[in-house]
Design a protein around this motif. Sequence first.
Motif, PDB file in Angstrom:
ATOM      1  N   ASP A  56     -49.651 -14.285  37.758  1.00 25.76           N
ATOM      2  CA  ASP A  56     -48.650 -13.364  37.219  1.00 25.76           C
ATOM      3  C   ASP A  56     -47.586 -14.168  36.475  1.00 25.76           C
ATOM      4  OD1 ASP A  56     -49.948 -11.215  38.397  1.00 25.76           O
ATOM      5  OD2 ASP A  56     -48.771 -11.373  40.247  1.00 25.76           O
ATOM      6  N   TRP A  57     -47.543 -14.028  35.166  1.00 25.28           N
ATOM      7  CA  TRP A  57     -46.561 -14.746  34.362  1.00 25.28           C
ATOM      8  C   TRP A  57     -45.489 -13.814  33.784  1.00 25.28           C
ATOM      9  CZ3 TRP A  57     -46.281 -12.511  29.705  1.00 25.28           C
ATOM     10  CH2 TRP A  57     -47.429 -11.865  29.200  1.00 25.28           C
ATOM     11  N   GLU A  58     -45.763 -12.510  33.761  1.00 24.38           N
ATOM     12  CA  GLU A  58     -44.873 -11.589  33.072  1.00 24.38           C
ATOM     13  C   GLU A  58     -43.484 -11.546  33.692  1.00 24.38           C
ATOM     14  OE1 GLU A  58     -49.076  -9.807  32.976  1.00 24.38           O
ATOM     15  OE2 GLU A  58     -47.755 -10.768  34.436  1.00 24.38           O
ATOM     16  N   PRO A  59     -42.426 -11.610  32.865  1.00 28.57           N
ATOM     17  CA  PRO A  59     -41.067 -11.415  33.396  1.00 28.57           C
ATOM     18  C   PRO A  59     -40.954 -10.050  34.058  1.00 28.57           C
ATOM     19  CG  PRO A  59     -41.000 -12.281  31.155  1.00 28.57           C
ATOM     20  CD  PRO A  59     -42.426 -11.918  31.422  1.00 28.57           C
ATOM     21  N   ARG A  60     -40.167  -9.971  35.104  1.00 30.17           N
ATOM     22  CA  ARG A  60     -40.102  -8.766  35.917  1.00 30.17           C
ATOM     23  C   ARG A  60     -38.982  -7.809  35.532  1.00 30.17           C
ATOM     24  NH1 ARG A  60     -41.262 -10.770  42.152  1.00 30.17           N
ATOM     25  NH2 ARG A  60     -43.509 -11.120  41.887  1.00 30.17           N
ATOM     26  N   TYR A  61     -38.164  -8.196  34.561  1.00 25.17           N
ATOM     27  CA  TYR A  61     -37.031  -7.339  34.219  1.00 25.17           C
ATOM     28  C   TYR A  61     -36.672  -7.509  32.752  1.00 25.17           C
ATOM     29  CZ  TYR A  61     -34.967 -11.869  35.339  1.00 25.17           C
ATOM     30  OH  TYR A  61     -34.707 -13.214  35.407  1.00 25.17           O
ATOM     31  N   PRO A  62     -35.953  -6.552  32.169  1.00 29.09           N
ATOM     32  CA  PRO A  62     -35.547  -6.667  30.760  1.00 29.09           C
ATOM     33  C   PRO A  62     -34.609  -7.847  30.569  1.00 29.09           C
ATOM     34  CG  PRO A  62     -35.301  -4.413  31.552  1.00 29.09           C
ATOM     35  CD  PRO A  62     -35.567  -5.257  32.761  1.00 29.09           C
ATOM     36  N   ALA A 100     -44.870 -19.020  32.366  1.00 26.02           N
ATOM     37  CA  ALA A 100     -43.930 -18.030  32.888  1.00 26.02           C
ATOM     38  C   ALA A 100     -42.503 -18.344  32.467  1.00 26.02           C
ATOM     39  CB  ALA A 100     -44.035 -17.950  34.413  1.00 26.02           C
ATOM     40  N   VAL A 101     -42.141 -19.621  32.464  1.00 26.65           N
ATOM     41  CA  VAL A 101     -40.804 -20.031  32.026  1.00 26.65           C
ATOM     42  C   VAL A 101     -40.628 -19.718  30.544  1.00 26.65           C
ATOM     43  CG1 VAL A 101     -39.280 -22.007  31.645  1.00 26.65           C
ATOM     44  CG2 VAL A 101     -40.526 -21.787  33.810  1.00 26.65           C
ATOM     45  N   ALA A 102     -41.617 -20.063  29.732  1.00 26.16           N
ATOM     46  CA  ALA A 102     -41.535 -19.808  28.295  1.00 26.16           C
ATOM     47  C   ALA A 102     -41.400 -18.317  28.018  1.00 26.16           C
ATOM     48  CB  ALA A 102     -42.765 -20.376  27.593  1.00 26.16           C
ATOM     49  N   ALA A 103     -42.169 -17.497  28.729  1.00 23.33           N
ATOM     50  CA  ALA A 103     -42.102 -16.048  28.534  1.00 23.33           C
ATOM     51  C   ALA A 103     -40.728 -15.505  28.902  1.00 23.33           C
ATOM     52  CB  ALA A 103     -43.189 -15.367  29.365  1.00 23.33           C
ATOM     53  N   LEU A 104     -40.177 -15.973  30.011  1.00 23.13           N
ATOM     54  CA  LEU A 104     -38.868 -15.493  30.452  1.00 23.13           C
ATOM     55  C   LEU A 104     -37.760 -15.981  29.527  1.00 23.13           C
ATOM     56  CD1 LEU A 104     -37.186 -13.945  32.486  1.00 23.13           C
ATOM     57  CD2 LEU A 104     -37.211 -15.964  33.974  1.00 23.13           C
ATOM     58  N   TYR A 105     -37.829 -17.232  29.105  1.00 24.74           N
ATOM     59  CA  TYR A 105     -36.837 -17.758  28.166  1.00 24.74           C
ATOM     60  C   TYR A 105     -36.858 -16.958  26.859  1.00 24.74           C
ATOM     61  CZ  TYR A 105     -35.718 -22.091  30.767  1.00 24.74           C
ATOM     62  OH  TYR A 105     -35.259 -23.011  31.678  1.00 24.74           O
ATOM     63  N   ALA A 106     -38.063 -16.640  26.380  1.00 22.10           N
ATOM     64  CA  ALA A 106     -38.174 -15.857  25.152  1.00 22.10           C
ATOM     65  C   ALA A 106     -37.566 -14.476  25.333  1.00 22.10           C
ATOM     66  CB  ALA A 106     -39.638 -15.745  24.731  1.00 22.10           C
ATOM     67  N   ASN A 136     -44.285 -16.188  37.942  1.00 23.50           N
ATOM     68  CA  ASN A 136     -43.094 -15.405  37.595  1.00 23.50           C
ATOM     69  C   ASN A 136     -42.117 -15.257  38.756  1.00 23.50           C
ATOM     70  OD1 ASN A 136     -44.451 -13.502  39.139  1.00 23.50           O
ATOM     71  ND2 ASN A 136     -44.563 -11.951  37.523  1.00 23.50           N
ATOM     72  N   GLU A 137     -42.479 -15.805  39.921  1.00 21.41           N
ATOM     73  CA  GLU A 137     -41.528 -15.873  41.025  1.00 21.41           C
ATOM     74  C   GLU A 137     -40.741 -17.184  40.998  1.00 21.41           C
ATOM     75  OE1 GLU A 137     -43.178 -13.461  44.756  1.00 21.41           O
ATOM     76  OE2 GLU A 137     -44.608 -15.011  44.113  1.00 21.41           O
ATOM     77  N   VAL A 138     -41.204 -18.122  40.194  1.00 18.33           N
ATOM     78  CA  VAL A 138     -40.553 -19.426  40.059  1.00 18.33           C
ATOM     79  C   VAL A 138     -39.699 -19.495  38.792  1.00 18.33           C
ATOM     80  CG1 VAL A 138     -40.948 -21.914  39.870  1.00 18.33           C
ATOM     81  CG2 VAL A 138     -42.442 -20.527  41.318  1.00 18.33           C
ATOM     82  N   ALA A 139     -40.164 -18.847  37.741  1.00 16.77           N
ATOM     83  CA  ALA A 139     -39.488 -18.926  36.444  1.00 16.77           C
ATOM     84  C   ALA A 139     -38.002 -18.559  36.496  1.00 16.77           C
ATOM     85  CB  ALA A 139     -40.214 -18.048  35.423  1.00 16.77           C
ATOM     86  N   PRO A 140     -37.573 -17.553  37.291  1.00 16.78           N
ATOM     87  CA  PRO A 140     -36.144 -17.238  37.314  1.00 16.78           C
ATOM     88  C   PRO A 140     -35.262 -18.393  37.776  1.00 16.78           C
ATOM     89  CG  PRO A 140     -37.389 -15.377  38.159  1.00 16.78           C
ATOM     90  CD  PRO A 140     -38.360 -16.511  38.009  1.00 16.78           C
ATOM     91  N   ALA A 141     -35.794 -19.294  38.596  1.00 16.57           N
ATOM     92  CA  ALA A 141     -35.015 -20.463  38.998  1.00 16.57           C
ATOM     93  C   ALA A 141     -34.766 -21.363  37.792  1.00 16.57           C
ATOM     94  CB  ALA A 141     -35.740 -21.233  40.104  1.00 16.57           C
TER      95      ALA A 141
END
Length: 285
Positions: free
Chosen positions: A27-33, A55-61, A253-258
């Motif tokens: 699961d790489w998708e960011p979980r929130y807008p 996951a980090v790249a997706a969330l940063y984008a 995607n549970e790690v990317a927010p950190a």
Amino acid sequence: MSGDSVDPMIHEDALPGEERKLSPQPDWEPRYPGSGRLKDKVAIVTGADSGIGRAVAALYAREGADIAIFYLCEHEDAEKTKAIIEAEGRRAILVPGDLGDPEFAPKAVQKVIDTFGRLDILVNNAGEQHPDEDIRDISDEQLRRTFQTNIYAMFYLVQAARAHLNKGAAIVNCTSVTMYKGSEQLLDYSATKGAITAFTRSLSANLVEQGIRVNAVAPGPIWTPLNPFGGKAPEEIPEFGKDTPMGRPGQPNEVAPAFLFLACEDASYMTGQVLHPNGGVIVNG
């Protein structure tokens, strides 16, 4: 490779591994807008073709950043990450190459500057591991290769990026829970993660007066291509992550927010610190 460097060990096992062949899919998708926390920033994310890096790249984008995807050789995975970033309305470039080669970093960073004109965030995420039951089974080639990829590459990239990092910039390194609790089969890998933590703390002190923050994330067992494609014995994969208090492996995607927290202004009073998304393992952090 130059000097005494060792070529990537992509023929010894299946590493680095292709996420598109992994089942179940991580699961790489960011979980929130997004909320614009990285609006118009430019980030390098190493190992962004798959796993935590994707996951980090997706969330940063999603949070407004343009991304340079540094990766070794998994071109199809990297193209998918690029498409993910572009779907978020941000720009992305692919920069393939061996991070363990000291000649790679200056050219790769210059490509980022030539493309985007700036650099705000450096995420040192890429790594490799090779399990061994007996320390005598760790070859000199493997030992040097693991250190080249996991810690030498961080020195090379920071050296190359330093001239472009200004006040307010952030460096986020990926260490591991194995740095704190050890790993009986990952002796060389765990040693590199200890070096990364020490590097993070020392570099944070070195750059604090320049207004550049340096922190790290120490994930526990996360479902990425790293372990199923050679980083762990095949018979151990079904039990992967079940020894954590939560009883399961984590998702990227549970790690990317950190990584997002440490890169944005939410963490403006933090440097030299390590966050621990590890399923509840209590470490002396």
